[in-house]
Scaffold this motif. Structure first.
Motif, PDB file in Angstrom:
ATOM      1  N   GLY A  24       0.814  -1.220   0.000  1.00 19.19           N
ATOM      2  CA  GLY A  24       0.000   0.000   0.000  1.00 19.19           C
ATOM      3  C   GLY A  24       0.843   1.264   0.000  1.00 19.19           C
ATOM      4  O   GLY A  24       0.324   2.367  -0.107  1.00 19.19           O
ATOM      5  N   SER A  57       3.723  -0.328  -6.697  1.00 19.40           N
ATOM      6  CA  SER A  57       3.139  -0.607  -8.023  1.00 19.40           C
ATOM      7  C   SER A  57       2.805   0.688  -8.746  1.00 19.40           C
ATOM      8  O   SER A  57       3.004   0.794  -9.967  1.00 19.40           O
ATOM      9  N   THR A  58       2.296   1.668  -8.010  1.00 25.44           N
ATOM     10  CA  THR A  58       1.921   2.940  -8.634  1.00 25.44           C
ATOM     11  C   THR A  58       3.152   3.582  -9.273  1.00 25.44           C
ATOM     12  O   THR A  58       3.111   4.023 -10.432  1.00 25.44           O
ATOM     13  N   ARG A  88      -4.933   4.546   2.483  1.00 24.44           N
ATOM     14  CA  ARG A  88      -4.707   4.177   1.065  1.00 24.44           C
ATOM     15  C   ARG A  88      -5.103   2.723   0.813  1.00 24.44           C
ATOM     16  O   ARG A  88      -5.682   2.401  -0.228  1.00 24.44           O
ATOM     17  N   ARG A 125      -7.966   1.512  -1.692  1.00 24.24           N
ATOM     18  CA  ARG A 125      -7.706   0.599  -2.806  1.00 24.24           C
ATOM     19  C   ARG A 125      -8.823  -0.435  -2.933  1.00 24.24           C
ATOM     20  O   ARG A 125      -9.047  -1.003  -3.996  1.00 24.24           O
ATOM     21  N   ARG A 157      -1.514  -6.564   6.930  1.00 21.81           N
ATOM     22  CA  ARG A 157      -0.603  -5.710   6.148  1.00 21.81           C
ATOM     23  C   ARG A 157      -0.023  -4.586   7.016  1.00 21.81           C
ATOM     24  O   ARG A 157       1.137  -4.220   6.868  1.00 21.81           O
ATOM     25  N   ASN A 175       6.645   8.513  -0.103  1.00 24.22           N
ATOM     26  CA  ASN A 175       5.609   8.691  -1.124  1.00 24.22           C
ATOM     27  C   ASN A 175       4.441   9.493  -0.540  1.00 24.22           C
ATOM     28  O   ASN A 175       3.415   8.935  -0.174  1.00 24.22           O
ATOM     29  N   SER A 215       3.499  13.297  -1.827  1.00 26.35           N
ATOM     30  CA  SER A 215       2.962  13.740  -3.121  1.00 26.35           C
ATOM     31  C   SER A 215       3.473  12.751  -4.173  1.00 26.35           C
ATOM     32  O   SER A 215       4.687  12.536  -4.289  1.00 26.35           O
ATOM     33  N   LEU A 216       2.552  12.170  -4.916  1.00 25.38           N
ATOM     34  CA  LEU A 216       2.955  11.170  -5.920  1.00 25.38           C
ATOM     35  C   LEU A 216       3.876  11.794  -6.962  1.00 25.38           C
ATOM     36  O   LEU A 216       4.869  11.175  -7.382  1.00 25.38           O
TER      37      LEU A 216
HETATM   38  N1  LIG Z   1       1.341   9.408  -3.430  1.00 27.47           N
HETATM   39  C1  LIG Z   1       0.125   8.872  -3.364  1.00 27.47           C
HETATM   40  N2  LIG Z   1      -0.915   9.616  -2.985  1.00 27.47           N
HETATM   41  C2  LIG Z   1      -2.151   9.093  -2.873  1.00 27.47           C
HETATM   42  N3  LIG Z   1      -2.457   7.800  -3.133  1.00 27.47           N
HETATM   43  C3  LIG Z   1      -1.451   7.005  -3.527  1.00 27.47           C
HETATM   44  C4  LIG Z   1      -0.104   7.484  -3.668  1.00 27.47           C
HETATM   45  N4  LIG Z   1       0.671   6.443  -4.061  1.00 27.47           N
HETATM   46  C5  LIG Z   1      -0.138   5.382  -4.176  1.00 27.47           C
HETATM   47  N5  LIG Z   1      -1.410   5.709  -3.865  1.00 27.47           N
HETATM   48  C6  LIG Z   1      -2.568   4.810  -3.815  1.00 27.47           C
HETATM   49  O1  LIG Z   1      -2.352   3.947  -2.713  1.00 27.47           O
HETATM   50  C7  LIG Z   1      -2.830   2.636  -3.003  1.00 27.47           C
HETATM   51  C8  LIG Z   1      -1.709   1.637  -2.797  1.00 27.47           C
HETATM   52  O2  LIG Z   1      -0.710   1.821  -3.785  1.00 27.47           O
HETATM   53  P1  LIG Z   1      -0.023   0.569  -4.519  1.00 27.47           P
HETATM   54  O3  LIG Z   1      -1.056  -0.446  -4.887  1.00 27.47           O
HETATM   55  O4  LIG Z   1       0.836   1.145  -5.599  1.00 27.47           O
HETATM   56  O5  LIG Z   1       0.891   0.005  -3.316  1.00 27.47           O
HETATM   57  P2  LIG Z   1       1.925  -1.206  -3.329  1.00 27.47           P
HETATM   58  O6  LIG Z   1       3.050  -0.769  -2.466  1.00 27.47           O
HETATM   59  O7  LIG Z   1       2.256  -1.606  -4.713  1.00 27.47           O
HETATM   60  O8  LIG Z   1       1.088  -2.345  -2.608  1.00 27.47           O
HETATM   61  P3  LIG Z   1       1.244  -3.975  -2.749  1.00 27.47           P
HETATM   62  O9  LIG Z   1       2.605  -4.294  -2.170  1.00 27.47           O
HETATM   63  O10 LIG Z   1       0.106  -4.484  -1.886  1.00 27.47           O
HETATM   64  O11 LIG Z   1       1.111  -4.339  -4.185  1.00 27.47           O
HETATM   65  C9  LIG Z   1      -3.338   2.661  -4.430  1.00 27.47           C
HETATM   66  O12 LIG Z   1      -4.749   2.779  -4.395  1.00 27.47           O
HETATM   67  C10 LIG Z   1      -2.695   3.913  -5.038  1.00 27.47           C
HETATM   68  O13 LIG Z   1      -3.499   4.498  -6.037  1.00 27.47           O
END
Ligand SMILES: Nc1ncnc2c1ncn2[C@@H]1O[C@H](COP(=O)(O)OP(=O)(O)OP(=O)(O)O)[C@@H](O)[C@H]1O
Length: 244
Positions: free
Chosen positions: A63, A67-68, A184, A188, A199, A222, A224-225
């Motif tokens: 989270g 992945s983002t 977040r 999701r 988690r 992470n 501000s994206l």
């Molecule tokens: N900087 C951000 N600001 C707001 N929301 C965000 C930001 N980065 C990611 N998110 C959102 O947070 C959620 C979790 O992000 P993501 O799925 O990329 O996490 P992850 O680390 O890949 O998790 P996993 O290990 O479970 O796959 C998603 O819904 C994504 O859109």
């Protein structure tokens, strides 16, 4: 070789984008050649990269946004990065193909590969075994792409103990706070109350490990994206130049 030049990077410190943008030279503390003048080192590094790219190990709480950020990076540079194809003992799901989604193998074969030390890291989830072979990473490195290894904390530890060359860079994607991570994950829409709690518990462990000296080469908060992505992308700036 683990010394390299980066526009915005710093070793082992959680820092904001503004602070990062003022740091021009970054090195791993174990580098035997960190006193060499920056321009000379930069050239050596770029030549090495073009023949055998340095992998990137990405980790962080579920989270946190791995992945983002990876989706954005691979979308912008579709020919420069690749995920290694893992081995698994689980059965293929409809639509999955062998060698593309996974290398599907029998348990006996997987165990043989473990004893032959063919894996960089391996783990068991829900009764199935999963692993990243050294060969799958080497194949990507030789193809001139940057291999991305998205692994959890035990995977990071195993890869660190391995003989993977060139030494990969270790990147931790950190959420701004546990509260934001929770919201977040809730946003999701993928979690049950139980899986969410699991988690969050695992996140505490990952954050604790990341806070130790030398655990990661980069820690990106992470928040501000847009800013996080700029920092993330910048880590690969020199590699991307040499790959073009
Ligand atoms: N900087 C951000 N600001 C707001 N929301 C965000 C930001 N980065 C990611 N998110 C959102 O947070 C959620 C979790 O992000 P993501 O799925 O990329 O996490 P992850 O680390 O890949 O998790 P996993 O290990 O479970 O796959 C998603 O819904 C994504 O859109």
């Amino acid at each position: 070789m683990s010394l390299f030049i980066s526009g915005v990077a710093i070793v082992n410190k959680p820092v904001s984008f503004m602070k990062l943008s003022s740091c021009l030279l970054c090195w791993h503390s174990s580098s035997p050649i960190h006193k060499i003048a920056a321009p000379a080192v930069s050239k050596i590094f770029i030549r090495k990269m073009s023949s055998n790219c340095r992998a990137a190990v990405i980790s962080g709480p579920s989270g946190g946004g791995k992945s983002t950020l990876l989706t954005k990076l691979m979308g912008e540079y579709p020919n420069s990065f690749a995920f290694s194809v893992s081995h698994t003992t689980r059965k293929p799901r409809p639509g999955e193909s062998d060698g593309k989604d996974y290398h599907f193998v029998q348990k006996e074969k997987f165990i043989e590969m473990i004893s032959n030390q063919e894996f960089l890291e391996h783990a068991e989830f829900s009764g199935n075994m999963y692993g990243t072979s050294k060969k799958s990473v080497n194949d990507i490195q030789k193809s001139g792409k940057i291999c991305i290894l998205d692994v959890e904390i035990n995977g990071v530890k195993s890869i660190k103990k391995s003989d993977l060359q060139p030494t990969p860079r270790y990147i931790f994607i950190k959420p701004p706070s546990i509260e934001i991570l929770k919201s977040r994950l809730e946003g999701r829409g993928t979690e049950t109350p139980e899986s969410l709690q699991k988690r969050l518990d695992t996140a505490a462990e990952a954050l604790d490990y990341a806070s130790k000296d030398g655990a990661y080469d980069y820690i990106i908060i992470n928040d501000s994206l847009e800013d996080a992505y700029k920092i993330f992308k910048n880590i690969f700036k020199d590699d991307l130049k040499s790959l073009q």
